[in-house]
Scaffold this motif. Structure first.
Motif: not given
Length: 52
Positions: A17-31, A45-49
């Motif tokens: 849950x934490x890693x998916x939340x963090x992934x969603x917060x990354x900017x385009x450059x990092x992605x 991030x659409x996956x259930x925990x």
């Protein structure tokens, strides 16, 4: 032991849950640097925990 397994599973779910939340917060450059698109992030991030 059953209690140990339950704690391990709960911690794994919390980590996901934490890693998916963090992934969603990354900017385009990092992605882009990681080779991921917003579509990749949305899919993950659409996956259930409880789903790996």
């Amino acid at each position: 032991m059953l209690v140990n397994r339950a704690v391990t599973v709960a911690l794994e779910w919390q980590r996901r849950k934490h890693e998916r939340r963090h992934l969603a917060e990354l900017d385009e450059y990092l992605l882009r640097d990681m080779g991921l698109s917003r579509a990749d992030v949305a899919h993950e991030t659409a996956k259930p925990f409880w789903k790996p």
